[in-house]
Design an enzyme around this catalytic site. Sequence first.
Site, PDB file in Angstrom:
ATOM      1  N   ARG A 332     -50.728   6.468-106.152  1.00  0.00           N
ATOM      2  CA  ARG A 332     -51.282   5.286-105.494  1.00  0.00           C
ATOM      3  C   ARG A 332     -51.260   4.039-106.365  1.00  0.00           C
ATOM      4  NH1 ARG A 332     -56.593   7.949-102.457  1.00  0.00           N
ATOM      5  NH2 ARG A 332     -55.388   9.072-100.902  1.00  0.00           N
ATOM      6  N   ARG A 437     -58.794   8.426-108.640  1.00  0.00           N
ATOM      7  CA  ARG A 437     -59.160   9.615-107.867  1.00  0.00           C
ATOM      8  C   ARG A 437     -57.941  10.130-107.102  1.00  0.00           C
ATOM      9  NH1 ARG A 437     -60.159  10.553-102.812  1.00  0.00           N
ATOM     10  NH2 ARG A 437     -60.408   8.371-102.177  1.00  0.00           N
TER      11      ARG A 437
END
Lengths: 640, 262
Positions: A332, A437
């Site tokens: 990401r 995360r």
Amino acid sequence: MAQLDSRIPPGPLADKWRNHLASMRLVNPANKRKYEVIVVGAGLAGASAAATLAELGYRVKSFVFHDSPRRAHSIAAQGGINAAKNFQNDGDSVHRLFYDTVKGGDYRSREANVQQLAEVSVNIIDQCVALGVPFAREYGGLLANRSFGGAQVSRTFYARGQTGQQLLLGAYSSLSRMIGSGGVQLFTQSEMLDLVVVDGHAKGIIVRDLVTGAITRHAADAVILATGGYGNVFNLSTYARGSNATAIWRAYRRGACFANPCYTQIHPTCIPVTGDYQSKLTLMSESLRNDGRIWVPKKAEDRRKAPGSIPEADRDYYLERMYPAFGNLCPRDIASRAAKRVCDEGRGVGESGLGVYLDFAEAIGRLGENAVRERYGNLFDIYHEITNENAYHVPMRIFPAVHYTMGGLWVDYNLMSNVPGLFVLGEANFSDHGANRLGASALMQGLADGYFVIPNTIGDYLAGQKPSARPSTDSAEFRQAEDNVRGITSRLLGIKGREPVSHFHKRLGHILWQYCGMARNKAGLEKALQEIPALREEFWSNVLVPGSGDTLNQSLERAGRVADFLELGELLCRDALVREESCGGHFREEHEYPDGEGKRDDVNMAHVAAWEFQGDGKVPLRNVEPLAYEFVKMSVRNYK
Amino acid sequence: MKNISVTLRVWRQAGPGQPGRFVDYPARDLNPAMSFLEMLDVVNDELTLKGEEPIAFAHDCREGICGTCSLVINGKPHGPRQGVASCQTYVRSFEDGQVITVEPYRLRPFPVVKDLVTDRSAFDKIQQAGGFITVRAGSAPNANAIPVPKDDAELAMDAAQCIGCGACAAACKNASAMLFVAARVSHLGLMPQGQAERDRRVLAMVQTADGLGFGSCTNQYECSAACPKLISHDFIARLNRDFIKASFKAAFRSEPNRVVGD
């Protein structure tokens, strides 16, 4: 200087949680009903904690600002929940989940807490199935799994694209059961506006009833905050509009340390902003990157052309070009930064120029439109609802958006903050995800904390507190905290300036997005540290909050939250400025390898920064908890 | 598409039990890509700057899943489009110059709190009465110990999607909560884990809904037409079957929940 004792149990990694369970102090069953616990928030962490503590016999008060505990933003999580069940027989284990999470977090989480998380992950799925969560199944009736980023095994359990909803409704059903049986007293539309600390221990909260405006005091033997993340400090995000940092921020102002505020996650695939009126950004699941190809025109002058009219030779599939091994499926943080880079070069698409194409033409050619519809139909529908565009015919336009915050209040191994008696669960704490995360790990953490960690660890604290010895709400500390809340409310209503609250929230968001977003540098952060205090000053002299404090007043609610964001935003930039390295979601342009990858500094920066409030107008104190990696070797992430 | 202007005819009510009235507000130069709630945000900022009190309305996630938003737009809960919540309604669904009425839900179990905000805690009370499976954390058997046929799990999921927004009851001329209750009862009743409390659950939830003032179903299915998740009224038939079975069993059990020789 705060005392930061992480209370990591001794012994080999794999034995820590088991040994800890066996050595913690217990509260005997007859005494449990003499203790009262306040739980603020009823998302996955809060609802599961409140229900489970009540099952154990503690008297629980649950506070939510929503009209029902089922509204918390955990409900919007799409993809799934990780657990080390190894139902696929593909080599998964508690240790592997632990390792993937530590590595995914770019070696900035606390090893022992991650191991605890990985170990209880297996119990979560059992619990949720027993509660009736309709997880996806195979034809044989057993649980199905899918794979997610950052792992080479299939350990993600899911319920269509609505896993968060189903898990939350499971926890909500347990909470409802305990409310019905009297174990939990529920306070809806009740916003915590201050923490009460008596003799150094958290012993209560001050609450405003959002409907009547009544301000009340609540005493307890322990206080649990499970109030979620602070991503709305950026104004535009994938968070719910009401998500806010007020509970943790006011706790910070009462002495709880705020750890790693600069670790924010920016998700690469969201629907771009269309106008200044925009209130919310919508996520398009990461799974689309399995078949969609991301590109922008090679030449800036092509960016306004219809995408179909741009020949292949004039397109730049930049992720495939820069990261040939992972291509469109790189992590990401990396995908987000690359999108920013091409837009900064003037090659972004869409009206604002802040967008890139996610193109399914090749997949439709290869698989057929029906196969693509089967895999992603609901996401194409959502995209169509919002943009009125048919992504089967024209490429989607996407852009990164703020999605999660890894930072939060500092907690020890027991999830207790540095203020004894104050526990922090879920996204509101900092401990498990380091600087980044992984997908499907937020749901896991919320339920691990609520169902399995806090019900055990809170007993260790309460066993040291005399039963039925709560301070009176008439004490000076409660009075002072209530006065503080009343003061803030009347101050906000009394300014009667010339700009609505939204005006300040938008401007704060612009500053943070520009200087403390996907890429950060010293000059920009220093500029933000000038601009935010100035904006805050302007807010407190020029905000216009209509109405009164004794009815439902949504402007007043938002004003209080934005006031806190105006302080938190400054701390975020301060933390980002001091953290002279790039790690996970925190990317400092001064610290990169020649190929553009982030460069960690494990010699000087392998620590948690836990900020301690020193008073208004004073620079907060930066406490440090070293991250001693005993079991995992820190290494460089490489996705080429 | 070009920008449009509309007139919003909005229900204003200062508080519970107080008289309310419609007030017209112009909403000008709206980007068709704007959501209905964002339009209200803009109108509210204009009202604020004029020294008037903004319109109170319930909202949160703004992506159709939390169930907080609850507008009645031109007489329809959640507005003109099927299968979406108020927050997923966009300006492009309206025409330039249109007058759009915006009201709160109107049914006795959901009293108005202020303007467009209603109190839906009655739905929580129905859940508290029986919308759960009793499991203590820590006592659950292994997740794969009981297989669940895929079709059952899928059907349960169709029902479990309910977002608890209350549009079903608001759309019903009898203010019936049957679709809401049916969704929960069907979801848990379809899972093997939900069997132990199946009878107790359906009786408790239906009785609680009745007690809270929700009406009966007369099979006109306005509920499923208004449901943002398009939950089928077939689940109401399932609820009725479960309710009748459970009622019979209860009627013929002389001493419920007693073991012989106890």
